[in-house]
Design a protein around this motif. Sequence first.
Motif, PDB file in Angstrom:
ATOM      1  N   GLY A  24      48.123 -16.799  20.449  1.00 15.67           N
ATOM      2  CA  GLY A  24      47.072 -16.872  21.466  1.00 15.67           C
ATOM      3  C   GLY A  24      45.734 -17.010  20.779  1.00 15.67           C
ATOM      4  O   GLY A  24      45.074 -18.042  20.833  1.00 15.67           O
ATOM      5  N   LYS A  25      45.339 -15.936  20.093  1.00 19.94           N
ATOM      6  CA  LYS A  25      44.089 -16.030  19.322  1.00 19.94           C
ATOM      7  C   LYS A  25      44.057 -15.001  18.202  1.00 19.94           C
ATOM      8  O   LYS A  25      44.797 -14.000  18.231  1.00 19.94           O
ATOM      9  N   LEU A  26      43.165 -15.290  17.271  1.00 14.34           N
ATOM     10  CA  LEU A  26      42.913 -14.345  16.186  1.00 14.34           C
ATOM     11  C   LEU A  26      41.874 -13.350  16.686  1.00 14.34           C
ATOM     12  O   LEU A  26      40.839 -13.747  17.241  1.00 14.34           O
ATOM     13  N   HIS A  27      42.150 -12.048  16.470  1.00 13.27           N
ATOM     14  CA  HIS A  27      41.209 -11.021  16.901  1.00 13.27           C
ATOM     15  C   HIS A  27      39.861 -11.215  16.201  1.00 13.27           C
ATOM     16  O   HIS A  27      39.805 -11.616  15.040  1.00 13.27           O
ATOM     17  N   ARG A  28      38.815 -10.909  16.919  1.00 10.16           N
ATOM     18  CA  ARG A  28      37.465 -11.211  16.429  1.00 10.16           C
ATOM     19  C   ARG A  28      37.095 -10.426  15.153  1.00 10.16           C
ATOM     20  O   ARG A  28      36.342 -10.911  14.312  1.00 10.16           O
ATOM     21  N   TYR A  29      37.600  -9.209  15.019  1.00 12.93           N
ATOM     22  CA  TYR A  29      37.212  -8.386  13.867  1.00 12.93           C
ATOM     23  C   TYR A  29      38.399  -8.184  12.919  1.00 12.93           C
ATOM     24  O   TYR A  29      39.545  -8.103  13.357  1.00 12.93           O
ATOM     25  N   PHE A  30      38.094  -8.124  11.627  1.00 14.79           N
ATOM     26  CA  PHE A  30      39.155  -7.698  10.709  1.00 14.79           C
ATOM     27  C   PHE A  30      38.739  -6.393  10.043  1.00 14.79           C
ATOM     28  O   PHE A  30      37.550  -6.075   9.964  1.00 14.79           O
ATOM     29  N   TYR A  31      39.741  -5.627   9.616  1.00 12.13           N
ATOM     30  CA  TYR A  31      39.492  -4.335   8.976  1.00 12.13           C
ATOM     31  C   TYR A  31      39.964  -4.417   7.543  1.00 12.13           C
ATOM     32  O   TYR A  31      41.001  -5.026   7.250  1.00 12.13           O
ATOM     33  N   THR A  32      39.188  -3.811   6.652  1.00  7.48           N
ATOM     34  CA  THR A  32      39.510  -3.971   5.231  1.00  7.48           C
ATOM     35  C   THR A  32      39.172  -2.722   4.440  1.00  7.48           C
ATOM     36  O   THR A  32      38.201  -2.031   4.743  1.00  7.48           O
ATOM     37  N   THR A  33      40.002  -2.425   3.483  1.00  5.32           N
ATOM     38  CA  THR A  33      39.673  -1.390   2.508  1.00  5.32           C
ATOM     39  C   THR A  33      40.339  -1.778   1.193  1.00  5.32           C
ATOM     40  O   THR A  33      40.979  -2.828   1.101  1.00  5.32           O
ATOM     41  N   VAL A  34      40.150  -0.906   0.191  1.00  3.94           N
ATOM     42  CA  VAL A  34      40.710  -1.160  -1.133  1.00  3.94           C
ATOM     43  C   VAL A  34      41.874  -0.207  -1.337  1.00  3.94           C
ATOM     44  O   VAL A  34      41.708   1.003  -1.202  1.00  3.94           O
ATOM     45  N   GLY A  35      43.040  -0.751  -1.627  1.00  2.87           N
ATOM     46  CA  GLY A  35      44.226   0.094  -1.777  1.00  2.87           C
ATOM     47  C   GLY A  35      44.305   0.791  -3.112  1.00  2.87           C
ATOM     48  O   GLY A  35      44.976   1.815  -3.252  1.00  2.87           O
ATOM     49  N   ASN A  36      43.591   0.261  -4.100  1.00  2.00           N
ATOM     50  CA  ASN A  36      43.662   0.735  -5.479  1.00  2.00           C
ATOM     51  C   ASN A  36      43.327   2.222  -5.609  1.00  2.00           C
ATOM     52  O   ASN A  36      42.162   2.595  -5.498  1.00  2.00           O
ATOM     53  N   LEU A  92      34.679 -12.055  12.631  1.00  2.94           N
ATOM     54  CA  LEU A  92      35.179 -13.364  12.219  1.00  2.94           C
ATOM     55  C   LEU A  92      34.785 -14.455  13.203  1.00  2.94           C
ATOM     56  O   LEU A  92      35.261 -15.587  13.102  1.00  2.94           O
ATOM     57  N   GLU A  93      33.917 -14.109  14.149  1.00  5.80           N
ATOM     58  CA  GLU A  93      33.497 -15.075  15.162  1.00  5.80           C
ATOM     59  C   GLU A  93      32.958 -16.329  14.460  1.00  5.80           C
ATOM     60  O   GLU A  93      32.050 -16.255  13.640  1.00  5.80           O
ATOM     61  N   ALA A 122      43.092   1.684  14.344  1.00  5.72           N
ATOM     62  CA  ALA A 122      44.209   1.361  15.247  1.00  5.72           C
ATOM     63  C   ALA A 122      43.769   1.595  16.688  1.00  5.72           C
ATOM     64  O   ALA A 122      44.118   0.831  17.585  1.00  5.72           O
ATOM     65  N   GLN A 123      42.952   2.625  16.908  1.00  9.33           N
ATOM     66  CA  GLN A 123      42.432   2.891  18.255  1.00  9.33           C
ATOM     67  C   GLN A 123      41.570   1.733  18.729  1.00  9.33           C
ATOM     68  O   GLN A 123      41.646   1.321  19.890  1.00  9.33           O
ATOM     69  N   GLU A 124      40.740   1.222  17.816  1.00 10.59           N
ATOM     70  CA  GLU A 124      39.883   0.072  18.157  1.00 10.59           C
ATOM     71  C   GLU A 124      40.741  -1.141  18.529  1.00 10.59           C
ATOM     72  O   GLU A 124      40.455  -1.850  19.481  1.00 10.59           O
ATOM     73  N   LEU A 125      41.798  -1.347  17.764  1.00  9.47           N
ATOM     74  CA  LEU A 125      42.679  -2.495  18.003  1.00  9.47           C
ATOM     75  C   LEU A 125      43.370  -2.359  19.355  1.00  9.47           C
ATOM     76  O   LEU A 125      43.512  -3.336  20.091  1.00  9.47           O
ATOM     77  N   LEU A 126      43.759  -1.126  19.673  1.00  5.78           N
ATOM     78  CA  LEU A 126      44.401  -0.880  20.965  1.00  5.78           C
ATOM     79  C   LEU A 126      43.435  -1.178  22.109  1.00  5.78           C
ATOM     80  O   LEU A 126      43.783  -1.850  23.075  1.00  5.78           O
ATOM     81  N   LYS A 127      42.200  -0.682  21.932  1.00  8.10           N
ATOM     82  CA  LYS A 127      41.181  -0.897  22.966  1.00  8.10           C
ATOM     83  C   LYS A 127      40.955  -2.378  23.198  1.00  8.10           C
ATOM     84  O   LYS A 127      40.680  -2.804  24.320  1.00  8.10           O
TER      85      LYS A 127
END
Lengths: 349, 117, 426
Positions: A306-318, A260-261, A333-338
């Motif tokens: 503070g800020k919006l994280h640079r990456y977003f994660y997405t999938t389809v719930g359907n 999202l940069e 979640a591991q990536e987000l933690l890192k």
Amino acid sequence: MAKLRIVHYINQFFAQIGGEEMADYKPELREGCIGPGLAFNQAFGEDAEIVATVICGDSYFNENLDEAKATVLEMIKSQNPDLFIAGPAFNAGRYGVACGTITAAVKSELGIPCLTAMYEENPGADMFKNQVYIVPTKNSAVGMRDAVKKMVPLALKLAHGEEIGASCVEHYMPNGIRKNFFEKKRGSARAVDMLLAKMAGKPFTTEFPMPDFDRVTPNPAVKDMAHATIALVTSGGIVPKGNPDHIESSSASKYGEYDLEGVMDLTADTYETAHGGYDPVYANQDADRVLPVDVMRDLEREGVIGKLHRYFYTTVGNGTAVKNAKRYASEFAQELLKANVNAVILTST
Amino acid sequence: MEIIVTNNPRVRDAYSANHEIHFISGDFSCVLIAARDLIHKGFRLLTHPLSGSVKPNETPFKSILLCSGSGIDLPSLSMIENALDACRKFPIKYPEMPDAMRDDFSLIDYTLFSSAI
Amino acid sequence: MKLEVGYIDIRDICFADSSRLEDGVLYLDKNALSEIVLEDKNISKVEFEIAKPGDSIRITPVKDVIEPRVKVEGPGGIFPGVISKVTTVGSGKTHVLRGSAIVTTGKIVGFQEGIIDMSGPGADYTPFSKTLNLVVNMTPVEGLAQHEHEHANRMAGLRIAAYVGELGKNAVPDETRVYETPSIKEGLEKYPDLPRVAYIEMLQSQGLMHDTYVYGVDAKRTLSTIITPTELMDGAIISGNCVSACDKNTTYHHLNNPVVHDLLEKHGKELNFVGIIITNENVYLADKERSSDWTAKLAEFLSLDGAIISQEGFGNPDTDLIMNCKKVEAKGIPTCIITDEYAGRDGSSQSLADADASATAVVTGGNANELITLPKLDKVIGDLSVVDRIAGGFNGNMAEDGSITVELQAITGATNEMGFNKLSAR
């Protein structure tokens, strides 16, 4: 009446080719019946017979999913069957997934009546029981005879295009479609029996399982939002225009990570939804409606976050299996933690 | 503050003197959606959105009483979403109906609603 | 409280010059019946018909079904607070004209309710295809308001039932059964080792055409309270509920409450049936909280080991059902709830409008949205022109051959939430 033609799918083990060491066995079509097929042929008697058996190793199938599926499907189609049976897979996980995958493909792509069977805790059961008829079995091949006994009448009904009754009457796993039938006792007597069992701590089966509540205890509140990094995650299928990773519109087999940069606002020209099963017009017009990047940028500017994280994660719930959704989340979640993300806003459709 | 969300003229006319009315020109689901929007803004349900055994979209009328609160009321939100789900199961039954029948539906909605006021 | 119930099996029913019960045959004088109905100046016209099991007859729109009964000994009379004085009933002796029923019909509002088919596939879904029915078809005076019309209709049905019941006062019962509920103390002493079970009965109480009366009191103006099984057998609870034919509890259901009878069946053997908690299903959410709080409080007060909860109606009552279940379970008292489902015509939608994980034991009366085709029958009592305006019917549902396709919700008693039927769903 001519005997119905059946094609049967089994794995390398039930084809007596070998165990785990032969799990890479490539798809093979053989005439007639093999292994468990004998029991089916006996039970079908004059009504139907297995004309061909498709064998595939469990590892091969699951590791070469698209190719294996296409090959197996072609083999089945070549026999022009009236009915397709896969398994029973009992508690063999990869075999169960293969049986479910193939049966679902036969149903949707070939339109041939079909069914499979496996143990209720086989992962293939959860993945496919709402798509195809799955007969519940014991957790090992000890249950073969019982499985055949239940599968044969259901298979014949399916092949003859007869109406299929309630799951407990026709012996398939409940598939989310409620069907009426007449019980032996009236409702009040069943309620008394059920209550007596429940009070005594004995097993009983509810006639209507409540929807699954997978409740998660919320984390403590973020105290300092002004310095927090917030990420956006969605099951609403928002992807860069053109869906570069081809996330499926239903039963998604993957998730996407996108940068999202410099993105201040999602527009109809830059983002869209990959999600099926709901009217996508409003999401496609302005994807911020599902993934609120614009508002997050405002909050960033206003110093609320503070800020919006640079990456977003997405999938389809359907229609995506809960198990898969959990796996995706535990990975990113591991990536987000890192990345030291403090909180995540999850959005759906 | 209490507010009545309704598409039933009979309810509007009976209560407009001393109640805040949010009158909806639309079908059953439009009333539920309007109530949901209010809940999003912090209102809380005082009456059940599926009052009455006449099915949603069988009756065209719906009246709901809400009151303002602070913050989002989750039980109200889940109740209104469940009602919307239930509403979607029932197609609109009488796209056109005789005036007398419309009047009966209006009366039933009015009496059910009044039983709660 | 001890009640002796004498069941007189009715073998046939016919019109005659004088009303009487002889050898299990009900002879009914139409003039006498007419007089009883027309006592009420709000009713301008009444017709009587007989519908027997197997007849090619469709009755619609059905308002209520009532079983004729009469108090033979003991305090009070049948339908206390409504037809008889408000004296507490449930003791002494009562006669039941088993196998017969009074069915009231009439067009109260433009949209209508309730089909009883006496033969064909529809007959399998309603218990009233198996009873010998006296159908009372009433027309109101012009301009009568709907709530007065409903009242007139309801009261006329009860008066007729009381009149017919009276004919069995001196008959010799074919079977006699004694129902007894001990007091709290007696029960504890008599069955110290049996689980204490109560029945929590939810009563429809939302407003016009959605009401239930307890000793004549409108249930929506009541607090949850305790009533004994035998009081129900004497008509302490009557139905003023004309909406949602499939899952409304008719007065017949209240008189023959299946949960009560099936609990009594095991009373003193496998369980100790402590009594009945009645609670309402109001529209106002605070009422729901109060009523369900009181239900749970009474359940705890009775030191219950378990409870069966039955429901009436669709939508709004789902919330009461779940509140009752959740709060009683939270007291550590296991429950089993009885409901029905609206899972859509294809059965794939969410069945209930509310849910909770504590509802682990559920009995269902089936999916009320499932479609059924009812063939043309020779005779219609009532008005078939309203079938497409029946809940569960739809525009264009009548085929050229005269058959109609409706959802099960159009059929009286089809998915009863007291568990009166064998119909279920998975």
